[in-house]
Design a protein around this motif. Structure first.
Motif, PDB file in Angstrom:
ATOM      1  N   LEU A  78      39.433  47.255  38.011  1.00 45.29           N
ATOM      2  CA  LEU A  78      38.656  46.063  38.372  1.00 45.29           C
ATOM      3  C   LEU A  78      37.384  45.997  37.535  1.00 45.29           C
ATOM      4  N   ASN A  79      36.712  47.126  37.383  1.00 47.36           N
ATOM      5  CA  ASN A  79      35.499  47.171  36.556  1.00 47.36           C
ATOM      6  C   ASN A  79      35.826  46.901  35.088  1.00 47.36           C
ATOM      7  N   LEU A  80      36.937  47.477  34.611  1.00 46.02           N
ATOM      8  CA  LEU A  80      37.325  47.273  33.219  1.00 46.02           C
ATOM      9  C   LEU A  80      37.693  45.817  32.945  1.00 46.02           C
ATOM     10  N   LEU A  81      38.312  45.151  33.927  1.00 44.27           N
ATOM     11  CA  LEU A  81      38.678  43.745  33.741  1.00 44.27           C
ATOM     12  C   LEU A  81      37.440  42.883  33.530  1.00 44.27           C
ATOM     13  N   PRO A 141      39.342  38.689  37.725  1.00 44.64           N
ATOM     14  CA  PRO A 141      39.689  40.087  38.023  1.00 44.64           C
ATOM     15  C   PRO A 141      40.079  40.302  39.482  1.00 44.64           C
ATOM     16  N   ALA A 142      39.346  39.687  40.409  1.00 46.21           N
ATOM     17  CA  ALA A 142      39.648  39.874  41.832  1.00 46.21           C
ATOM     18  C   ALA A 142      41.004  39.281  42.196  1.00 46.21           C
ATOM     19  N   GLU A 143      41.339  38.098  41.645  1.00 47.33           N
ATOM     20  CA  GLU A 143      42.645  37.492  41.901  1.00 47.33           C
ATOM     21  C   GLU A 143      43.758  38.408  41.404  1.00 47.33           C
ATOM     22  N   ARG A 144      43.575  38.914  40.213  1.00 46.67           N
ATOM     23  CA  ARG A 144      44.612  39.738  39.599  1.00 46.67           C
ATOM     24  C   ARG A 144      44.851  41.003  40.407  1.00 46.67           C
ATOM     25  N   VAL A 145      43.774  41.659  40.822  1.00 48.90           N
ATOM     26  CA  VAL A 145      43.918  42.901  41.587  1.00 48.90           C
ATOM     27  C   VAL A 145      44.559  42.617  42.944  1.00 48.90           C
ATOM     28  N   ALA A 146      44.098  41.570  43.624  1.00 48.86           N
ATOM     29  CA  ALA A 146      44.654  41.249  44.942  1.00 48.86           C
ATOM     30  C   ALA A 146      46.134  40.916  44.841  1.00 48.86           C
ATOM     31  N   PHE A 147      46.505  40.124  43.853  1.00 46.44           N
ATOM     32  CA  PHE A 147      47.894  39.718  43.696  1.00 46.44           C
ATOM     33  C   PHE A 147      48.795  40.892  43.343  1.00 46.44           C
ATOM     34  N   ILE A 148      48.396  41.682  42.339  1.00 48.43           N
ATOM     35  CA  ILE A 148      49.236  42.793  41.899  1.00 48.43           C
ATOM     36  C   ILE A 148      49.398  43.828  43.005  1.00 48.43           C
ATOM     37  N   ALA A 161      41.261  44.810  50.386  1.00 48.72           N
ATOM     38  CA  ALA A 161      39.860  44.465  50.664  1.00 48.72           C
ATOM     39  C   ALA A 161      38.933  45.639  50.382  1.00 48.72           C
ATOM     40  N   GLU A 162      39.396  46.842  50.687  1.00 50.11           N
ATOM     41  CA  GLU A 162      38.590  48.035  50.444  1.00 50.11           C
ATOM     42  C   GLU A 162      38.354  48.239  48.951  1.00 50.11           C
ATOM     43  N   ILE A 163      39.313  47.851  48.137  1.00 52.46           N
ATOM     44  CA  ILE A 163      39.204  48.025  46.689  1.00 52.46           C
ATOM     45  C   ILE A 163      38.362  46.923  46.053  1.00 52.46           C
ATOM     46  N   VAL A 164      38.615  45.683  46.481  1.00 43.53           N
ATOM     47  CA  VAL A 164      37.967  44.530  45.858  1.00 43.53           C
ATOM     48  C   VAL A 164      36.558  44.290  46.394  1.00 43.53           C
ATOM     49  N   GLY A 165      36.287  44.784  47.589  1.00 44.38           N
ATOM     50  CA  GLY A 165      34.977  44.556  48.186  1.00 44.38           C
ATOM     51  C   GLY A 165      34.858  43.188  48.825  1.00 44.38           C
ATOM     52  N   ARG A 166      35.964  42.639  49.305  1.00 47.45           N
ATOM     53  CA  ARG A 166      35.989  41.354  50.007  1.00 47.45           C
ATOM     54  C   ARG A 166      36.626  41.580  51.377  1.00 47.45           C
ATOM     55  N   THR A 167      36.635  40.562  52.203  1.00 47.49           N
ATOM     56  CA  THR A 167      37.308  40.660  53.489  1.00 47.49           C
ATOM     57  C   THR A 167      38.814  40.527  53.274  1.00 47.49           C
ATOM     58  N   PRO A 168      39.628  41.019  54.223  1.00 45.68           N
ATOM     59  CA  PRO A 168      41.078  40.815  54.097  1.00 45.68           C
ATOM     60  C   PRO A 168      41.457  39.343  53.974  1.00 45.68           C
ATOM     61  N   ALA A 169      40.753  38.470  54.723  1.00 52.90           N
ATOM     62  CA  ALA A 169      41.046  37.033  54.644  1.00 52.90           C
ATOM     63  C   ALA A 169      40.752  36.493  53.245  1.00 52.90           C
ATOM     64  N   ALA A 170      39.667  36.940  52.645  1.00 53.06           N
ATOM     65  CA  ALA A 170      39.323  36.497  51.296  1.00 53.06           C
ATOM     66  C   ALA A 170      40.355  36.995  50.288  1.00 53.06           C
ATOM     67  N   CYS A 171      40.840  38.219  50.488  1.00 56.76           N
ATOM     68  CA  CYS A 171      41.867  38.764  49.590  1.00 56.76           C
ATOM     69  C   CYS A 171      43.175  38.004  49.730  1.00 56.76           C
ATOM     70  N   ARG A 172      43.473  37.561  50.936  1.00 59.37           N
ATOM     71  CA  ARG A 172      44.671  36.749  51.153  1.00 59.37           C
ATOM     72  C   ARG A 172      44.570  35.445  50.351  1.00 59.37           C
ATOM     73  N   GLN A 173      43.369  34.856  50.340  1.00 56.72           N
ATOM     74  CA  GLN A 173      43.149  33.630  49.575  1.00 56.72           C
ATOM     75  C   GLN A 173      43.246  33.882  48.073  1.00 56.72           C
ATOM     76  N   LEU A 174      42.713  35.024  47.630  1.00 60.69           N
ATOM     77  CA  LEU A 174      42.798  35.376  46.213  1.00 60.69           C
ATOM     78  C   LEU A 174      44.249  35.500  45.769  1.00 60.69           C
ATOM     79  N   ALA A 175      45.061  36.190  46.567  1.00 58.19           N
ATOM     80  CA  ALA A 175      46.471  36.366  46.226  1.00 58.19           C
ATOM     81  C   ALA A 175      47.206  35.028  46.255  1.00 58.19           C
ATOM     82  N   SER A 176      46.840  34.164  47.198  1.00 57.94           N
ATOM     83  CA  SER A 176      47.474  32.851  47.298  1.00 57.94           C
ATOM     84  C   SER A 176      47.157  32.010  46.055  1.00 57.94           C
TER      85      SER A 176
END
Length: 312
Positions: A78-81, A141-148, A161-176
């Motif tokens: 995530l940092n490298l992206l 970067p956050a979309e890519r990590v959440a989706f993959i 969420a623990e990896i990206v530093g967002r809420t689970p709901a926000a990660c669900r939106q990123l993946a969507s």
């Protein structure tokens, strides 16, 4: 799998063999997150460096070393992206994900696919082909990590969420959002054998310098993108239009030395072409086929990205 048992805890503690057995999985994750095998290997090496920098007591306190390694590797990626976007602004020409070094001759078919080690199957699925990886490059970067992590490697959104530093709901939106990008980029799927046939016809027409046949195989709105990294002679801007691409490929054929060989090789799980001279891989071609036409051609000529195609 080697484990150690510590008397003060009663549960097995993974030994070096068990820890290192996670490497293949970590490379698979990191490659999809970064689009570069070299960067993926660096990220995994850094992950192991952090593991072995911990004391035995700290390691023993981790319930699932495999999950810990995946989490740390994903955070490094995530940092490298984030930094990669800055670096690629100064990259000479277009940037294309690094193609995986496969030696499979797709002309023989994949009749042996059922005997592939299940641990290697993940490198053969859709999530690793060049068309898919190119779309991933358009994501944040956050979309890519959440989706993959969620859609490809089946991690829960709580873990993401623990990896990206967002809420689970926000990660669900990123993946969507990422999923929507994938859907919008897809054309009608072509069966593997049909895809191979189109690529073979393209190779034959290219070698024959048959411009009409090439035009017939290319979508009128096809694009060709090359990545030379400033280290190899290639076209710096995308070529747009089937006729323009056909003319450019005939010019390439006119300039190609007689000792260069075009081979049918698997490129990221799909039929592709590889140009070899004196045992050195000079160019890798990946194709996206939609229906009966080639929609995209990706040309990788950056020697740094082709190093493993020659050395193995």
């Amino acid at each position: 799998m080697t484990t150690r048992s510590r008397p003060d805890h009663g549960r097995p503690d993974p030994g070096p063999d068990a820890i290192m057995s996670e490497r293949r999985h970590l490379i698979n994750v990191a490659y999809r997150l970064l689009g570069s095998l070299a960067e993926a290997e660096d990220a995994v090496q850094e992950t192991y460096a952090r593991w072995y920098a911990m004391s035995p007591q700290q390691q023993d306190a981790i319930d699932s070393p495999g999950a810990w390694l995946t989490t740390v590797a994903s955070r490094i990626c995530l940092n490298l992206l984030g930094s990669a976007r800055v670096r690629r602004e100064t990259y000479v020409g277009e940037w294309i994900p690094e193609p995986l070094p496969e030696r499979t001759e797709w002309s023989t078919g994949r009749t042996g696919a059922s005997t592939v080690d299940p641990a290697d199957r993940v490198t053969l699925d859709e999530s690793v082909n060049l068309a898919f990886l190119v779309v991933l490059e358009s994501m944040t970067p956050a979309e890519r990590v959440a989706f993959i992590l969620h859609d490809v490697f089946c991690h829960s959104f709580a873990e993401v969420a623990e990896i990206v530093g967002r809420t689970p709901a926000a990660c669900r939106q990123l993946a969507s959002s990422a999923r929507r990008r994938i859907r919008e980029s897809r054309g009608p799927a072509s069966p593997g054998a049909h895809h191979a046939g189109i690529v073979r016809d393209f190779k034959q027409a290219w070698e024959a310098k048959d411009i009409d046949a090439l035009i017939g195989l290319l979508d009128p709105d096809a694009t060709a993108i090359a990545d030379g990294g400033g280290l190899a002679t290639t076209f710096l801007r995308p070529i747009e239009g089937g006729e323009q691409i056909a003319r450019a490929w005939v010019e390439l054929a006119d300039r190609r030395p007689g000792d260069m060989t075009v081979l049918e090789r698997t490129v990221n799980g799909q039929p592709g072409l590889v140009v070899v001279q004196d045992g050195v891989t000079l160019t890798v071609f990946a194709f996206e086929v939609a229906g009966d036409r080639i929609k995209h051609i990706w040309v990788v000529r950056n020697p740094e990205k082709l190093r493993l195609w020659t050395t193995g």
